[in-house]
Enzyme design. Structure first.
Site: not given
Ligand code: LLP
Length: 441
Positions: A249, A334, A297, A294-295, A365-366, A394
């Site tokens: 985190g 993201r 990112r 548990e890193p 197409c969005e 991510y």
């Protein structure tokens, strides 16, 4: 630019990563392209590993949270740095094992692990399964019993700490789908249940309070709650946990609204956690537990950039200027998911001053297919190479084939040399699993 990063602007005015010219990379490998800096990944793994070594006498292990970026090469790097990994699916487990990652250093997570995934985990000799439900405890007990082994397990508990981060990525509130709540007694009940299973060896607890967090206080509070819980279970059930996993985190820099942390800052986060564990152990008369973090990112996030080629440019006078690139939400969802803010640079004119603010659009197409809005850039021209920074975590791991776009390949840069770690997808790859029923032919 971030001090820990190997990003530079070279004499040609081009962006450089890990000693490789980004414009040359785009020319050689094409765009869109994920680029990862190996030195950066290793540096971050070492910061955590060495801090555990020096401040906690090595009684612990760093687990790289591989959901942030999972591919064989990253497990190979983690293996060579002597750290462990956390996996959350059969697919991540398969990737780790096929990269030769030692099974005993793999921790298996997930809030709804499938029976087939648990069979695969136990049969592969996965070191530890982190239990997230009672039904999972039943399944692992049964599988381990049939195999004649005692499976090491931790229980995921929810200490009820609210971290100030994006609401979608908070996981430890009491309404979370993850873990057993400490406050309503279900975590203690889960311990009692797991201790009654003869093929499970309970070693302790896991908690993870969220992602992209900068507040040290939130982490410290979580540690305190986990240690208080350890003491209360020792008193009520006569079970003293010997392992505590504090999750991941730690936040990273995406744009100047966020702090640019240095190696020392990450070291200090971990030291603060270690100190909190130590002082709570003294307070409650507990043995110092084996400590896991548990890193994800913070290990790979700033190690990665994505290179795009600018295509169509559309100026809607007085409203918005769209700069469209050859990627989009299929390689980086993201913004669409969290309105995440990134920093972009023109890799081929990296010295030029920013003169306008543009919206970077993808090719899906969005309307919501954006990489970002109001991003400051020099006047962008079709054909420019646009680099989006901090895309290592991510992005690839959440990529898709939406609109049947190919997921971009990834290269790993080391000392100025780049090689593929994920090959380009072909159209053939995209249709590989498609079938036409006989009657439709
Ligand atoms: N451990 C557990 C149990 C986790 O659930 C996570 C992340 C981590 C470790 C690693 O956290 P990190 O150090 O990477 O913050 N897709 C979202 C992030 C979801 C995070 C999920 N869990 C995003 O793109 O921001």
């Amino acid at each position: 630019m971030n001090q820990r990063s190997t990003l530079k602007i070279n004499a040609d005015g081009h962006l450089e990563i890990g000693g490789a010219d980004a414009v040359s990379l785009a020319r050689k490998f094409g765009t869109p392209l994920y680029v990862f800096d190996e030195a950066y990944i290793r540096k971050m793994m070492r910061v955590y590993r060495d801090t555990l070594q020096s401040r906690y006498e090595g009684r612990g292990l760093v687990l790289y949270a591989s959901k942030a970026f999972s591919c064989k090469a990253v497990y190979a790097i983690a293996k060579s740095e002597n750290i462990g990994v956390d996996v959350v699916s059969g697919g991540e487990l398969y990737t780790a094992l096929s990269a030769g990652f030692p099974a005993d250093k793999i921790y298996m997570h997930g809030n709804n692990k499938l029976f087939s995934e648990l069979v695969y985990a136990v049969e592969s000799g996965v070191g530890t399964v982190v239990l997230d439900s009672l039904s999972e405890a039943d399944m692992v007990d049964k599988i381990a019993g049939e195999k004649g082994v005692k499976q090491r397990v931790l229980i995921r508990i929810n200490p009820g700490v609210e971290a100030h981060t994006h609401a979608f990525i908070q996981t430890a509130r009491t309404d979370s789908k993850f873990g057993f709540s400490v406050s309503d007694g279900s975590a203690a009940a889960a311990c009692k249940y797991v201790l009654s299973k003869k093929n499970l060896a309970l070693h302790g607890y896991h908690c993870h309070i969220g992602s992209q967090i900068f507040e040290e206080e939130a982490f410290k509070l979580a540690v305190e709650k986990v240690m208080d819980f350890t003491a209360s279970v020792k008193n009520s059930l006569n079970f003293e946990a010997d392992t505590i996993n504090l999750g991941g985190g730690f936040g990273v820099w995406y744009n100047d609204e966020e702090p640019k942390l240095k190696e020392k800052d990450y070291e200090n986060y971990l030291i603060a956690l270690i100190e909190a564990v130590k002082s709570k152990a003294v307070e409650h008369g507990l043995k110092l537990p084996y400590l896991l973090i548990e890193p994800g990112r913070s290990i790979v996030g700033e190690a990665g950039i994505t290179l795009y080629t600018v295509g169509a440019i559309k100026d809607i006078p007085g409203i918005k200027k769209y700069v469209a690139v050859d990627g989009g939400m299929f390689d980086n969802p993201r913004y669409a998911l969290y309105q995440s803010k990134y920093t972009a640079i023109l890799a081929n004119r990296a010295n030029e001053k920013c003169t306008e603010k543009v919206s970077i659009a993808g090719k899906c197409c969005e309307s919501g297919d954006l990489i970002g809005v109001d991003m400051p850039l020099p006047e962008v021209k079709t054909g420019d190479i646009l680099a989006v920074l901090t895309t290592g975590a991510y992005n690839y791991s959440m990529a898709s084939n939406y609109n049947r776009n190919a997921v971009p390949p990834a290269v790993l840069v080391n000392d100025g040399q780049a090689e593929y770690i994920i090959k380009p997808q072909t159209y053939e790859d995209i249709v590989r699993n498609d079938l036409i029923p006989e009657r439709l032919k």
